[in-house]
Write a protein that holds these residues in place. Structure first.
Motif: not given
Length: 183
Positions: A48-60
């Protein structure tokens, strides 16, 4: 699950968004079931932490949730609005109406005496010194009702206190009006 070399666990998270909900992670074999579960969690977190798109979703910022009160499904919002909710609560009973102030009819022109037998914080019961010939005298085990608004002393009522009062009757039985401690 227990394997030849120890324990191995897999982890899936169906609450994650998109394709992430369909994935499962297998951790390294551990010496205990707990260690195997922790290994599977570490694998999932690393992915999860390695995927940039997932990180964007978490930061939104989170989206505003809407409440659907009409459906009444589950334990959340709209509880009790669907069919079959509850286990017969209040079936066949009319809703209880607050008593309020019932119409009073004064029974005695002269003050009566008695002893405050019970006090419950906002009301109590008086045991009369002498019996009264009235049709409501048999209600409430022969006791006289006292509400805090009818207590005229500055001190709080206490059981065992001698009292003087005017007697009234209402649909619930006999009551004390203008009640004062004696002595």
């Amino acid at each position: 699950a227990q394997t030849v070399g120890g324990w191995q666990a897999t982890l899936s998270m169906p609450g994650l968004p998109g394709q992430w909900a369909t994935l499962a992670w297998a951790g390294e074999v551990g010496t205990s079931e707990k260690e195997a579960q922790e290994n599977a969690c570490e694998q999932a977190m690393a992915a999860i932490q390695a995927d940039p798109s997932f990180q964007q979703q978490m930061a939104a910022p989170p989206k505003a949730q809407t409440r659907n009160l009409a459906k009444g499904k589950g334990k959340g919002f709209g509880k009790g609005m669907g069919k079959g909710k509850g286990k017969g609560k209040d079936k066949g009973k009319a809703p209880r109406q607050p008593m309020g102030d019932l119409p009073r009819q004064r029974v005695s022109d002269m003050p009566m005496s008695g002893v405050l037998a019970e006090w419950k914080g906002s009301f109590g019961w008086i045991e009369m010194s002498e019996q009264v010939a009235h049709q409501a005298a048999g209600k409430n085990r022969g006791r006289v009702y006292l509400h805090k608004k009818d207590w005229e002393a500055m001190t709080a009522p206490a059981p065992g206190t001698g009292v003087m009062f005017y007697l009234y009757a209402d649909s619930s039985g006999l009551g004390a009006d203008s009640c004062q401690p004696v002595g």
